[in-house]
Design a protein around this motif. Structure first.
Motif, PDB file in Angstrom:
ATOM      1  N   GLY A   1     -14.811   2.344   5.966  1.00  0.00           N
ATOM      2  CA  GLY A   1     -15.612   1.579   5.020  1.00  0.00           C
ATOM      3  C   GLY A   1     -15.619   2.147   3.623  1.00  0.00           C
ATOM      4  O   GLY A   1     -16.006   1.452   2.666  1.00  0.00           O
ATOM      5  N   ALA A   2     -15.168   3.408   3.475  1.00  0.00           N
ATOM      6  CA  ALA A   2     -15.177   4.053   2.159  1.00  0.00           C
ATOM      7  C   ALA A   2     -13.900   3.822   1.363  1.00  0.00           C
ATOM      8  O   ALA A   2     -13.842   4.177   0.182  1.00  0.00           O
ATOM      9  CB  ALA A   2     -15.398   5.562   2.326  1.00  0.00           C
ATOM     10  N   VAL A   3     -12.875   3.258   1.974  1.00  0.00           N
ATOM     11  CA  VAL A   3     -11.621   3.011   1.246  1.00  0.00           C
ATOM     12  C   VAL A   3     -11.815   1.804   0.341  1.00  0.00           C
ATOM     13  O   VAL A   3     -12.243   0.739   0.796  1.00  0.00           O
ATOM     14  CB  VAL A   3     -10.453   2.765   2.217  1.00  0.00           C
ATOM     15  CG1 VAL A   3      -9.156   2.526   1.442  1.00  0.00           C
ATOM     16  CG2 VAL A   3     -10.281   3.938   3.170  1.00  0.00           C
ATOM     17  N   PRO A   4     -11.515   1.932  -0.949  1.00  0.00           N
ATOM     18  CA  PRO A   4     -11.725   0.819  -1.884  1.00  0.00           C
ATOM     19  C   PRO A   4     -10.682  -0.278  -1.691  1.00  0.00           C
ATOM     20  O   PRO A   4      -9.566  -0.201  -2.204  1.00  0.00           O
ATOM     21  CB  PRO A   4     -11.603   1.485  -3.258  1.00  0.00           C
ATOM     22  CG  PRO A   4     -10.717   2.681  -3.027  1.00  0.00           C
ATOM     23  CD  PRO A   4     -11.008   3.143  -1.632  1.00  0.00           C
ATOM     24  N   VAL A   5     -11.054  -1.311  -0.969  1.00  0.00           N
ATOM     25  CA  VAL A   5     -10.121  -2.402  -0.658  1.00  0.00           C
ATOM     26  C   VAL A   5      -9.576  -3.100  -1.898  1.00  0.00           C
ATOM     27  O   VAL A   5      -8.400  -3.482  -1.925  1.00  0.00           O
ATOM     28  CB  VAL A   5     -10.781  -3.408   0.309  1.00  0.00           C
ATOM     29  CG1 VAL A   5      -9.969  -4.704   0.398  1.00  0.00           C
ATOM     30  CG2 VAL A   5     -10.902  -2.794   1.698  1.00  0.00           C
ATOM     31  N   PRO A   6     -10.366  -3.297  -2.977  1.00  0.00           N
ATOM     32  CA  PRO A   6      -9.793  -3.948  -4.164  1.00  0.00           C
ATOM     33  C   PRO A   6      -8.532  -3.264  -4.687  1.00  0.00           C
ATOM     34  O   PRO A   6      -7.652  -3.925  -5.244  1.00  0.00           O
ATOM     35  CB  PRO A   6     -10.933  -3.882  -5.182  1.00  0.00           C
ATOM     36  CG  PRO A   6     -12.168  -3.899  -4.345  1.00  0.00           C
ATOM     37  CD  PRO A   6     -11.826  -3.083  -3.130  1.00  0.00           C
ATOM     38  N   ALA A   7      -8.412  -1.967  -4.503  1.00  0.00           N
ATOM     39  CA  ALA A   7      -7.212  -1.267  -4.962  1.00  0.00           C
ATOM     40  C   ALA A   7      -5.982  -1.683  -4.180  1.00  0.00           C
ATOM     41  O   ALA A   7      -4.844  -1.464  -4.630  1.00  0.00           O
ATOM     42  CB  ALA A   7      -7.414   0.245  -4.836  1.00  0.00           C
ATOM     43  N   LEU A   8      -6.188  -2.304  -3.011  1.00  0.00           N
ATOM     44  CA  LEU A   8      -5.061  -2.675  -2.154  1.00  0.00           C
ATOM     45  C   LEU A   8      -4.751  -4.166  -2.188  1.00  0.00           C
ATOM     46  O   LEU A   8      -3.829  -4.621  -1.524  1.00  0.00           O
ATOM     47  CB  LEU A   8      -5.375  -2.266  -0.712  1.00  0.00           C
ATOM     48  CG  LEU A   8      -5.713  -0.777  -0.520  1.00  0.00           C
ATOM     49  CD1 LEU A   8      -6.079  -0.507   0.925  1.00  0.00           C
ATOM     50  CD2 LEU A   8      -4.554   0.097  -0.953  1.00  0.00           C
TER      51      LEU A   8
ATOM     52  N   LEU B   1      -9.130  -4.796   6.911  1.00  0.00           N
ATOM     53  CA  LEU B   1      -8.163  -5.547   6.110  1.00  0.00           C
ATOM     54  C   LEU B   1      -7.909  -6.926   6.709  1.00  0.00           C
ATOM     55  O   LEU B   1      -7.763  -7.920   5.992  1.00  0.00           O
ATOM     56  CB  LEU B   1      -6.848  -4.780   6.010  1.00  0.00           C
ATOM     57  CG  LEU B   1      -6.864  -3.470   5.222  1.00  0.00           C
ATOM     58  CD1 LEU B   1      -5.466  -2.848   5.212  1.00  0.00           C
ATOM     59  CD2 LEU B   1      -7.361  -3.677   3.794  1.00  0.00           C
ATOM     60  N   ALA B   2      -7.855  -6.994   8.044  1.00  0.00           N
ATOM     61  CA  ALA B   2      -7.590  -8.273   8.709  1.00  0.00           C
ATOM     62  C   ALA B   2      -8.730  -9.262   8.515  1.00  0.00           C
ATOM     63  O   ALA B   2      -8.517 -10.484   8.540  1.00  0.00           O
ATOM     64  CB  ALA B   2      -7.352  -8.040  10.199  1.00  0.00           C
ATOM     65  N   ALA B   3      -9.946  -8.740   8.305  1.00  0.00           N
ATOM     66  CA  ALA B   3     -11.107  -9.615   8.134  1.00  0.00           C
ATOM     67  C   ALA B   3     -11.242 -10.154   6.718  1.00  0.00           C
ATOM     68  O   ALA B   3     -12.030 -11.076   6.485  1.00  0.00           O
ATOM     69  CB  ALA B   3     -12.374  -8.856   8.527  1.00  0.00           C
TER      70      ALA B   3
ATOM     71  N   VAL C   1      -1.676   4.655  -4.937  1.00  0.00           N
ATOM     72  CA  VAL C   1      -2.128   5.880  -4.271  1.00  0.00           C
ATOM     73  C   VAL C   1      -3.650   5.957  -4.273  1.00  0.00           C
ATOM     74  O   VAL C   1      -4.284   5.984  -5.332  1.00  0.00           O
ATOM     75  CB  VAL C   1      -1.552   7.137  -4.956  1.00  0.00           C
ATOM     76  CG1 VAL C   1      -2.029   8.390  -4.223  1.00  0.00           C
ATOM     77  CG2 VAL C   1      -0.035   7.082  -4.985  1.00  0.00           C
ATOM     78  N   VAL C   2      -4.230   5.985  -3.075  1.00  0.00           N
ATOM     79  CA  VAL C   2      -5.653   6.245  -2.888  1.00  0.00           C
ATOM     80  C   VAL C   2      -5.774   7.656  -2.321  1.00  0.00           C
ATOM     81  O   VAL C   2      -5.101   7.999  -1.347  1.00  0.00           O
ATOM     82  CB  VAL C   2      -6.289   5.233  -1.913  1.00  0.00           C
ATOM     83  CG1 VAL C   2      -7.765   5.565  -1.671  1.00  0.00           C
ATOM     84  CG2 VAL C   2      -6.127   3.811  -2.442  1.00  0.00           C
ATOM     85  N   VAL C   3      -6.607   8.494  -2.918  1.00  0.00           N
ATOM     86  CA  VAL C   3      -6.796   9.853  -2.425  1.00  0.00           C
ATOM     87  C   VAL C   3      -8.173   9.966  -1.789  1.00  0.00           C
ATOM     88  O   VAL C   3      -9.155   9.409  -2.292  1.00  0.00           O
ATOM     89  CB  VAL C   3      -6.612  10.902  -3.539  1.00  0.00           C
ATOM     90  CG1 VAL C   3      -7.746  10.853  -4.547  1.00  0.00           C
ATOM     91  CG2 VAL C   3      -6.457  12.305  -2.951  1.00  0.00           C
TER      92      VAL C   3
END
Length: 418
Positions: A401-408, A233-235, A325-327
């Motif tokens: 790496g699998a967490v969808p950053v666009p959702a955040l 996230l910081a990058a 919410v990301v599951v």
């Protein structure tokens, strides 16, 4: 009565049984969480059960986001008597795992203007704001002097981080490590560090079990998936400044408390700790739910539908409060001592639903990220910590790496616009 109706009735009863008065929640006012852990009851024996008296405990909190002010959260949630905090300081560690502070960085933290405070059994306290330059990705040293017998300690047993216990006396102001002669790998009483400043843009909370707690990662290496995710996230300019809180507890379940087993340190079930560990944190705009494998693999075994109903209940409560919410899908564990063909079938059933369930805003397919293509019921060898269920640092990086950053991205914007 149908199985679904039975499950719904069970979960309704669980929610009622675990309901408790809401803890006093400090106003966000631009605050974000930079580090956090989930408190749990003392173990049946050991240092958490005996507690402390006339000792200073020095603990490391690895920050995810920086700020120009800091405040601490300390908890006596599972204490049996009032907790007396004699003096508390914050500083910067010379190196990860060390009790040595960078010279000149130790500062006293106050509570209502006083050097210490008294925390009632079952309560928490939040310190006064302290002007302090907190770097992102740094190791803060939090030192707590405990002048009176604490009784059983509220703690977090699986820290993957070295804590230091002193010889008798108040050593909170000592930059040198000589007085800290005992090493532990748990956090005691400390549950959170908040920061405020121009760069803080909101908080993502990870609610989970030992996989989120980082079991199998390198001691003092900050190799949990949440650490890798914070660096990710910081990058990214779209999410930079978003804090990440790790609220995983080893052995935790969605549906059953640790006190219902021989290991109370597994903590309160996810359904019972959601408010305290997620919703009551500062600046929360998103949560990652990655839990349920212990419900499937530990007796009494839950069905896939029971786990799914629990996760849907958690998601519903979060979304009612405007939290994204990301599951996470449940990762493989074949060849571990708890694996059975039946548990594997229930895991596969849970994952199949999670990948398309509309109750969640996004899915992190952790299973797909770390499974062995030749045998999807197993973890890939290069990601296996050795027990065939928990991951090593590389495996946890794969989860991050699998967490969808666009959702955040909207989460970060909410935090920036608070």
């Amino acid at each position: 009565m149908s199985r679904v109706r039975t499950t719904a009735a069970l979960l309704a009863a669980l929610l009622l049984a675990t309901a408790s008065p809401a803890a006093a929640r400090p106003a966000d006012d631009g605050w974000a969480g930079t580090w956090g852990t989930a408190p749990a009851p003392a173990a049946p024996d050991g240092i958490s059960r005996t507690g402390f008296a006339d000792r200073t405990v020095r603990m490391t909190a690895h920050t995810s986001v920086g700020g120009s002010e800091v405040r601490l959260r300390l908890s006596n949630a599972y204490g049996t008597s009032p907790l007396v905090l004699g003096r508390v300081t914050v500083g910067l560690a010379e190196s990860s795992g060390s009790a040595a502070a960078v010279p000149g960085t130790l500062r006293a933290v106050t509570f209502g203007g006083a050097a210490g405070t008294r925390v009632a059994a079952g309560a928490q306290t939040v310190s006064d704001p302290l002007p302090y330059d907190v770097p992102a990705g740094a190791d803060l040293l939090v030192s707590v002097y405990l002048p009176e017998p604490t009784g059983p300690a509220t703690w977090h047993w699986l820290a993957q981080q070295t804590a230091h216990v002193s010889e008798p006396g108040d050593h909170t102001g000592a930059a040198l490590p000589a007085a800290f002669t005992r090493a532990e790998t748990s956090w005691f009483f400390l549950t959170g560090v908040d920061v405020r400043g121009a760069g803080a843009r909101g908080t993502v909370v990870a609610l989970g079990d030992s996989q989120t707690d980082g079991s199998g990662s390198t001691l003092d290496g900050n190799g949990r998936w949440t650490d890798a995710f914070a660096r990710r996230l910081a990058a990214d300019p779209a999410t930079r400044g978003t804090g990440v809180l790790n609220k995983g507890i080893g052995g935790n379940r969605v549906l059953r408390d640790g006190t219902e087993t021989e290991r109370p340190q597994r903590g309160t079930r996810a359904l019972g700790r959601l408010d305290r560990d997620v919703l009551d944190q500062s600046g929360v705009c998103a949560a990652v739910l990655y839990e349920g494998i212990n419900d499937l693999q530990l007796a009494p075994f839950a069905s896939a539908e029971e786990v799914l109903t629990g996760l849907r209940t958690l998601a519903g409560r979060l979304r009612e409060r405007g939290v994204t919410v990301v599951v996470g899908t449940l990762t493989p564990f074949k060849d571990s001592p708890f694996w059975t063909a039946d548990a594997e079938a229930r895991r596969a059933a849970v994952n199949a639903v999670l990948r398309t369930a509309p109750e969640f805003d996004a899915v992190a397919d952790f299973d797909a990220a770390v499974r062995d293509p030749a045998d999807p019921a197993r973890v890939r060898g290069e990601f296996d910590s050795g027990d065939h269920i928990h991951l090593n640092d590389a495996g946890y990086r794969a989860l991050a790496g699998a967490v969808p950053v666009p959702a955040l991205t909207d989460c970060a914007l909410q935090g920036r616009n608070r």
